[in-house]
Scaffold this active site. Structure first.
Site, PDB file in Angstrom:
ATOM      1  N   ARG A  66       0.817  -1.214   0.000  1.00 33.40           N
ATOM      2  CA  ARG A  66       0.000   0.000   0.000  1.00 33.40           C
ATOM      3  C   ARG A  66       0.855   1.270   0.000  1.00 33.40           C
ATOM      4  O   ARG A  66       0.526   2.238  -0.661  1.00 33.40           O
ATOM      5  CB  ARG A  66      -0.900  -0.025   1.241  1.00 33.40           C
ATOM      6  N   LYS A 172      -0.392 -18.852   6.065  1.00 29.57           N
ATOM      7  CA  LYS A 172      -1.424 -19.108   7.063  1.00 29.57           C
ATOM      8  C   LYS A 172      -1.754 -17.780   7.777  1.00 29.57           C
ATOM      9  O   LYS A 172      -0.919 -16.883   7.754  1.00 29.57           O
ATOM     10  CB  LYS A 172      -0.963 -20.174   8.043  1.00 29.57           C
ATOM     11  N   ASP A 201       2.752 -24.043   4.914  1.00 26.36           N
ATOM     12  CA  ASP A 201       2.888 -24.249   6.350  1.00 26.36           C
ATOM     13  C   ASP A 201       4.393 -24.435   6.551  1.00 26.36           C
ATOM     14  O   ASP A 201       4.935 -25.495   6.230  1.00 26.36           O
ATOM     15  CB  ASP A 201       2.123 -25.491   6.808  1.00 26.36           C
ATOM     16  N   HIS A 202       5.044 -23.404   7.065  1.00 26.63           N
ATOM     17  CA  HIS A 202       6.517 -23.421   7.039  1.00 26.63           C
ATOM     18  C   HIS A 202       7.099 -24.570   7.866  1.00 26.63           C
ATOM     19  O   HIS A 202       8.242 -24.948   7.694  1.00 26.63           O
ATOM     20  CB  HIS A 202       7.099 -22.071   7.459  1.00 26.63           C
ATOM     21  N   LYS A 206      10.727 -27.687   7.385  1.00 31.96           N
ATOM     22  CA  LYS A 206      11.826 -27.998   8.310  1.00 31.96           C
ATOM     23  C   LYS A 206      12.379 -29.395   8.013  1.00 31.96           C
ATOM     24  O   LYS A 206      11.621 -30.331   7.798  1.00 31.96           O
ATOM     25  CB  LYS A 206      11.331 -27.956   9.759  1.00 31.96           C
ATOM     26  N   GLU A 240       6.449 -23.462  24.109  1.00 30.40           N
ATOM     27  CA  GLU A 240       7.318 -22.279  24.042  1.00 30.40           C
ATOM     28  C   GLU A 240       7.521 -21.756  25.449  1.00 30.40           C
ATOM     29  O   GLU A 240       6.606 -21.817  26.277  1.00 30.40           O
ATOM     30  CB  GLU A 240       6.686 -21.204  23.163  1.00 30.40           C
ATOM     31  N   ASP A 259      -3.390 -21.188  16.254  1.00 29.24           N
ATOM     32  CA  ASP A 259      -2.002 -20.789  15.949  1.00 29.24           C
ATOM     33  C   ASP A 259      -1.116 -21.998  15.659  1.00 29.24           C
ATOM     34  O   ASP A 259      -0.308 -21.962  14.734  1.00 29.24           O
ATOM     35  CB  ASP A 259      -1.439 -19.998  17.136  1.00 29.24           C
ATOM     36  N   HIS A 264       0.375 -26.797  12.243  1.00 25.12           N
ATOM     37  CA  HIS A 264       1.649 -27.486  12.453  1.00 25.12           C
ATOM     38  C   HIS A 264       1.485 -28.845  13.148  1.00 25.12           C
ATOM     39  O   HIS A 264       2.026 -29.846  12.720  1.00 25.12           O
ATOM     40  CB  HIS A 264       2.594 -26.647  13.322  1.00 25.12           C
ATOM     41  N   LYS A 364       2.160 -21.422  25.514  1.00 27.51           N
ATOM     42  CA  LYS A 364       3.176 -20.388  25.666  1.00 27.51           C
ATOM     43  C   LYS A 364       3.554 -20.271  27.135  1.00 27.51           C
ATOM     44  O   LYS A 364       2.790 -20.680  28.014  1.00 27.51           O
ATOM     45  CB  LYS A 364       2.628 -19.054  25.164  1.00 27.51           C
ATOM     46  N   LYS A 369      11.283 -24.558  25.867  1.00 28.82           N
ATOM     47  CA  LYS A 369      10.932 -24.527  24.445  1.00 28.82           C
ATOM     48  C   LYS A 369      11.259 -25.901  23.865  1.00 28.82           C
ATOM     49  O   LYS A 369      12.408 -26.345  23.928  1.00 28.82           O
ATOM     50  CB  LYS A 369      11.767 -23.455  23.742  1.00 28.82           C
TER      51      LYS A 369
END
Lengths: 513, 350
Positions: A66, A172, A201-202, A206, A240, A259, A264, A364, A369
Site C-alpha cells: 500500500r 497461514k 505451512d513453514h 523444516k 514455548e 495458531d 503445524h 506459551k 521450548k
C-alpha cells in the site's frame, strides 16, 4: 528423428546427477512486500537462494504494497532486510544483482490500477527475457486480502500465461474455522486451479519434519512396530517458554488452537500416522495425509470437555524475573478468553491406529521450548527381571525432536553394571548437529524454491485444509459457547494446567518439559 | 571456540588412540551436552614443508569440517612419530547440544609410508566413512591406505602441467569413490547449462548443438575437459581425440548420436581464479554464452530472430575454501555422472 533424439527432447539428460534441480525463469510477486514476514523471512530467504546460486537462471522480483514508494526506495528497504536477517553474510555483488531490476507497485489491494500496472511490469520482464516467465504470486498479507487479491489477479487476466506456469502462494492462517476455510477455498478456486495454489505451512519445510517420512519409510526398523499392536500412545508437544511477545493483535484472535494445533501439530500427526505413499509425488503424499486426517473422528461439541483442555498463563516469576500474565500483556483485553495453552486427546479410527490415544499439547510461557513427538511402545508382555534397586524396565520410547536439538532418540532398557540384573532406560541418540556436516536451509528457502519449481509435496491441499479444520472446529465451537466458566490460569514456567492430566489414560503421564 | 590439547613426542598409534578416548571421556564428564561429531573421518597426507598451506585450506572449509581429521605430515629424515591432538567445541548455552570436532596431527617420516595404514587405522573413528586426501602425491602411502578408505579426494587440476590428474583419478576410481575438486569447479556451469535447456521448448536446441567452446584458467585444463566430457557423455556424443598445435586452443570434432559433427574447443583464458572462465554452446539458429562475472555468471544469448539478450545468473563465488568444503560434503553423496564424464574426458586428450 532417431529414438535417442526423441528421448533427449523428452527428458533433459543434463539434470541427472545434479543436486540442484533446474527452476524455470520466474517472476516472483510479493503482495505485502513491506510487511514483517517479507522483511524478516521472505526477502532474506530469497537472498540466501541467490547467494547459493539456487534461484532460477532468470529471476525478477516485484513488491506490491500500500505504501507509496519508488523502485529505488523499495530496493533500499529490501537491502536492509537482507543485511539484517540473512543467515549468510551478503556478498555485495550478488546483492547488487538481486536488487538491480527490482520493481515496486504501490496501491491498495482492491485497486484495479495495481493489477494493470503489475501486468505491465510482468509483460516487460517477459519481453526482456525473450519468452514468458513463470509467475508466482506470494500473498504475505493479512488473510482478509487473500480472496481480494486472488480475485483481482484473476480479473486482470494474470492467472494464466501461455507457455508459462502461474502459481499463488498463500500464507497461514488459511481461514479461522471450517466454514471460512471452505469459503476461502471456493474464492481462490474461482480464480486459480487447485494445482496452482500453494498453501504454505513453514513447519513442513523444516528438515526434521521431512525426516519423519525418512525415518518411517526408509527404515525397516520402525515400521513393523508403527501400529496399534505395539504403540501404547503418542504425544506431540509444541511448547514455548516465551509469551506472546507483543503479538496481541494477531494472537488474541487466534489462540493456541488456531495458531499451532490446526496446522503445524496436525501436520506432524498426519505425517506420523499416514500410510506409506506409493511415491513421494505431491498428490500421492497428500492423498495419504488426507486419508488419515479424515480417519480422526471429530468430537461432538458435547464431547469436547472430556477430550480438550485449555489454559491461559498467569503472572509470576520466571528465571527470577516477574512476567505478566496473558491478560496483562499489552493490547490484550483484561477479560480475554483466548487460550494460550491447549491439549487434546485424539484417536485415529483406522485399522492401524484404533485404540491408540494421541495427545497434543501446545502452550506459551511453559517450562521449556521444545517441539517433539514421543511414541511410547507397549510394555513388555512378561517381566522376567526384578525391579528392586532400580527404576526397572520402562516402556520403550521413540522421541523425534523437531526443535531446538533436532534428532531422534530411542530409549531402551539396559543392564546396570554390577552383579545384579537391574535394568534402567538408556538413550540411543541421533542428532542432526553431530551426524551431518550440512547446515539445514531455512524452511522458507526450501518452500519458496519448491513453489517456483511447482513441487507441491510440502504444501497443503484444499481437502487437507478442510480436514484439518474439521477436527478442530467442534473444539472451537465448544470453547466459544462456554462462557460460564473462566479459562483456567497456569503458572508461567510450568508444565501447563493440571487439568491436562485428566486427558491421559490411567498410568500415562505427559513427558516432562 | 574452546580447545582441549594433547601432544606427545616419539609416540605410538595406540597411545594416540588412548589419549583421544580419554580426552573425549573427560570432556563428556565435564559437560554431558557435548557430543563428538560422527559424520566422516578425513585422512590427509601432506608434505611437512607445506603444512601451513594445507592447515589454512582445511581451516577455510568452514562448517564442512570432517568429524575427525587425521593429518599425517611427512618430514624427510624423521624416524619417530610425534602427535598433537586438538579437540575443539563450542559449549552451547542452556544445555543445548554442543558438537566436538577432533584433529590429530601426526608427524611421520618417509619410512613410515609403506605401512601408514598401521598408524592411521587405530586412530580412525570407527564405523564412519573415511575420506583420503593426499595433495602432494605420496602414492605409496595412498596405495596402502586405499583398502580402509571409502572416498578419495583429489584435484585433477593440480596436475595439469604434467597431464596426470585425469588418468590418476581414473585409476583411483576403480578402487574407491572419487571426489574431484576439478569436477566440483564445473558444478555451477553444469547446473546452469542444465537449467538453460530444461524448458521443453529449448530441448530441440540441446539436441542440435553444433559447437561447444570452453574457456578455462591456463592450469585448469582438466576442469574444462571434464565439462566437455560431461556434455559428451550426457548427450551421447562419440568421443574423439582433440588436437592442439602451437599453443592454439585444443579442438576437435565429435559425432552425435544422429551423425552430426559437434565441434569442441578448450581455450586457456587468463584469470586469477582456478577453474572455468566461460562456456559457449551454439546450435543452428542460436547460441548461449555463460561467463564468470561479479556476483554470478553473465549470460548472453543470441536468438533466432537476431535479438541478443544479456542477463546475470546470481551466485556467490565459493572460493577455493568453499570448493574444498564442498569436496568434504560430497564424501557423503554419490554422483554417477562423474565416471562417464571422466572417461570421456580421457578420450578427448590429445
Amino acid at each position: 528423428m532417431s529414438a535417442a533424439i526423441e528421448q533427449l527432447e523428452r527428458d533433459n539428460p543434463l539434470v541427472e546427477g545434479l543436486e540442484r534441480l533446474p527452476v524455470h525463469a520466474t517472476t516472483l510477486v510479493i503482495f505485502g512486500a513491506t510487511g514483517d514476514l517479507a522483511h524478516r523471512k521472505l526477502l532474506p530467504a530469497l537472498y540466501n537462494l541467490a547467494h547459493e546460486g539456487a534461484l532460477p537462471e532468470r529471476f525478477e522480483l516485484v513488491g506490491v504494497a500500500r505504501r507509496e514508494k519508488e523502485d529505488e526506495d523499495f530496493a533500499d528497504a529490501v537491502k536492509q532486510s537482507i543485511e539484517r536477517f540473512s543467515r549468510q553474510k551478503p556478498d555485495p555483488n550478488v546483492l547488487e544483482g538481486l536488487l538491480k531490476d527490482i520493481r515496486y507497485v504501490s496501491g491498495t489491494f482492491d485497486d484495479d490500477n495495481v493489477y494493470s500496472e503489475l501486468g505491465r511490469v510482468l509483460g516487460e520482464f517477459d519481453e526482456r527475457a525473450g519468452h514468458p516467465m513463470n509467475r508466482v504470486f506470494y500473498l504475505s498479507t493479512a488473510p482478509d486480502f487473500f480472496p481480494v487479491i486472488a480475485g483481482k489477479v484473476g480479473d486482470a487476466g494474470l492467472t494464466k500465461c501461455e507457455k508459462a506456469d502461474v502459481r499463488i502462494v498463500i500464507e497461514k492462517p488459511f481461514g479461522s474455522d471450517l466454514a471460512s476455510a471452505r469459503k476461502l477455498n471456493a474464492q481462490l478456486l474461482e480464480a486459480f486451479h487447485e494445482s496452482q495454489i500453494f498453501r504454505i505451512d513453514h513447519y513442513l519445510g523444516k528438515e526434521t519434519v521431512q525426516n519423519l517420512m525418512a525415518l518411517r519409510f526408509a527404515n525397516t526398523l520402525f515400521e513393523p512396530v508403527w501400529n496399534r499392536n505395539f504403540v501404547d500412545s503418542v504425544q506431540i508437544t509444541a511448547a514455548e517458554d516465551i509469551g506472546i511477545e507483543g503479538r496481541a493483535g494477531y494472537y488474541d484472535h487466534a489462540g493456541a488452537l488456531r495458531d499451532l494445533v490446526q496446522n503445524h501439530m496436525l501436520q506432524l500427526l498426519a505425517l506420523l500416522t499416514m500410510e506409506p505413499p506409493a511415491s513421494f509425488e505431491a498428490n500421492r503424499v497428500r492423498d495419504e495425509k488426507v486419508k488419515v486426517l479424515e480417519s480422526i473422528v471429530p468430537p461432538s461439541v458435547e464431547e469436547v470437555a472430556s477430550m480438550a483442555v485449555r489454559g491461559q498463563y498467569g503472572s509470576g516469576e520466571v528465571s527470577g524475573k516477574h512476567v505478566p500474565g496473558y491478560r496483562e500483556e499489552e493490547n490484550v483485553p483484561a477479560d480475554s478468553r483466548t487460550e494460550t495453552f491447549a491439549a487434546l486427546r485424539l484417536a485415529v479410527s483406522n485399522w492401524r491406529w484404533a485404540g491408540v490415544p494421541i495427545y497434543l499439547r501446545t502452550g506459551k510461557r511453559l517450562a521449556r521450548k521444545a517441539t517433539e513427538i514421543v511414541v511410547t511402545l507397549k510394555p513388555v508382555p512378561h517381566m522376567a527381571f526384578q525391579s528392586t534397586g532400580s527404576v526397572g524396565v520402562q516402556q520403550n520410547q521413540i522421541i523425534l525432536m523437531v526443535q531446538p536439538d533436532e534428532g531422534v532418540s530411542v530409549s531402551v532398557g539396559a543392564k546396570i553394571p554390577g552383579a545384579r540384573m537391574r535394568i534402567r532406560p538408556v538413550h540411543m541418540e541421533f542428532h542432526y548437529g553431530t551426524s551431518f556436516v550440512s547446515q539445514s536451509p531455512e524452511a522458507y528457502e526450501r518452500l519458496i524454491l519448491d513453489a517456483m519449481r511447482g513441487d507441491a509435496t510440502l504444501f497443503t491441499r484444499n481437502d487437507e485444509i478442510e480436514a484439518l479444520w474439521g477436527i478442530i472446529d467442534p473444539v472451537l465451537t465448544a470453547w466459544d459457547q462456554d462462557t460460564s466458566s473462566d479459562v483456567p490460569q497456569y503458572e508461567p514456567g510450568s508444565q501447563g494446567p493440571q487439568d491436562a492430566n485428566t486427558l491421559l489414560a490411567p498410568g500415562q503421564t505427559w513427558r516432562r518439559l | 571456540m574452546s580447545e582441549d590439547v594433547w601432544s606427545e613426542q616419539d609416540t605410538t598409534p595406540d597411545a594416540i588412540e588412548s589419549a583421544l578416548r580419554e580426552l573425549l571421556r573427560q570432556r563428556h564428564v565435564d559437560n554431558p551436552s557435548l557430543a563428538p561429531a560422527r559424520v566422516l573421518n578425513l585422512v590427509v597426507i601432506a608434505d611437512r614443508d607445506w603444512l601451513g598451506e594445507i592447515s589454512n585450506r582445511l581451516e577455510r572449509v568452514g562448517r564442512y569440517r570432517a568429524s575427525r581429521t587425521i593429518l599425517c605430515t611427512v618430514e624427510k629424515g624423521r624416524e619417530s612419530l610425534d602427535a598433537v591432538m586438538v579437540m575443539s567445541y563450542n559449549e552451547a548455552p542452556g544445555g543445548s547440544l554442543g558438537v566436538i570436532h577432533e584433529k590429530v596431527e601426526i608427524d611421520v617420516g618417509p619410512e613410515h609410508l609403506p605401512r601408514l595404514d598401521t598408524i592411521v587405522d587405530p586412530v580412525l573413528a570407527a564405523e564412519l566413512p573415511t575420506m583420503l586426501w593426499s595433495p602432494h602425491g605420496f602414492h605409496e602411502a595412498v596405495k596402502t591406505l586405499l583398502p580402509m578408505v571409502d572416498v578419495v579426494l583429489l584435484d585433477s587440476d593440480d596436475h595439469d602441467q604434467d597431464d596426470i590428474g585425469l588418468p590418476r583419478s581414473a585409476e583411483l576410481l576403480e578402487r574407491a569413490y572419487v571426489v574431484d575438486l576439478a569436477w566440483l569447479r564445473t558444478t555451477p556451469w553444469r547446473e546452469r547449462l542444465a537449467a538453460c535447456f530444461d524448458p521443453r521448448d529449448r530441448r530441440p536446441a540441446l539436441a542440435s548443438l553444433e559447437k561447444v567452446s570452453i574457456r578455462h584458467h591456463p592450469l585448469s585444463g582438466p576442469s574444462a575437459a571434464l565439462l566437455a566430457g560431461w556434455l559428451s557423455s550426457r548427450l551421447g556424443w562419440e568421443p574423439a581425440r582433440l588436437s592442439a598445435h602451437n599453443g592454439d586452443p585444443m579442438h576437435g570434432s565429435l559425432k552425435s548420436a544422429d551423425g552430426r559433427h559437434v565441434e569442441i574447443e578448450l581455450q586457456p583464458f587468463d584469470q586469477e581464479a582456478p577453474g572455468l572462465a566461460g562456456v559457449t554452446v551454439s546450435w543452428p539458429d542460436g547460441s548461449l554464452s555463460l561467463d564468470r562475472g561479479r556476483g554470478g555468471l553473465q549470460a548472453h544469448e543470441c536468438l533466432p530472430d537476431t535479438r541478443q539478450l544479456d542477463w546475470q545468473i546470481l551466485g556467490a563465488s565459493r572460493g577455493e575454501g568453499g570448493i574444498l568444503g564442498e569436496g568434504v560434503r560430497q564424501a557423503l553423496l554419490r554422483d554417477g555422472t562423474y565416471g562417464p564424464a571422466l572417461h570421456t574426458a580421457l578420450e578427448l586428450r590429445p
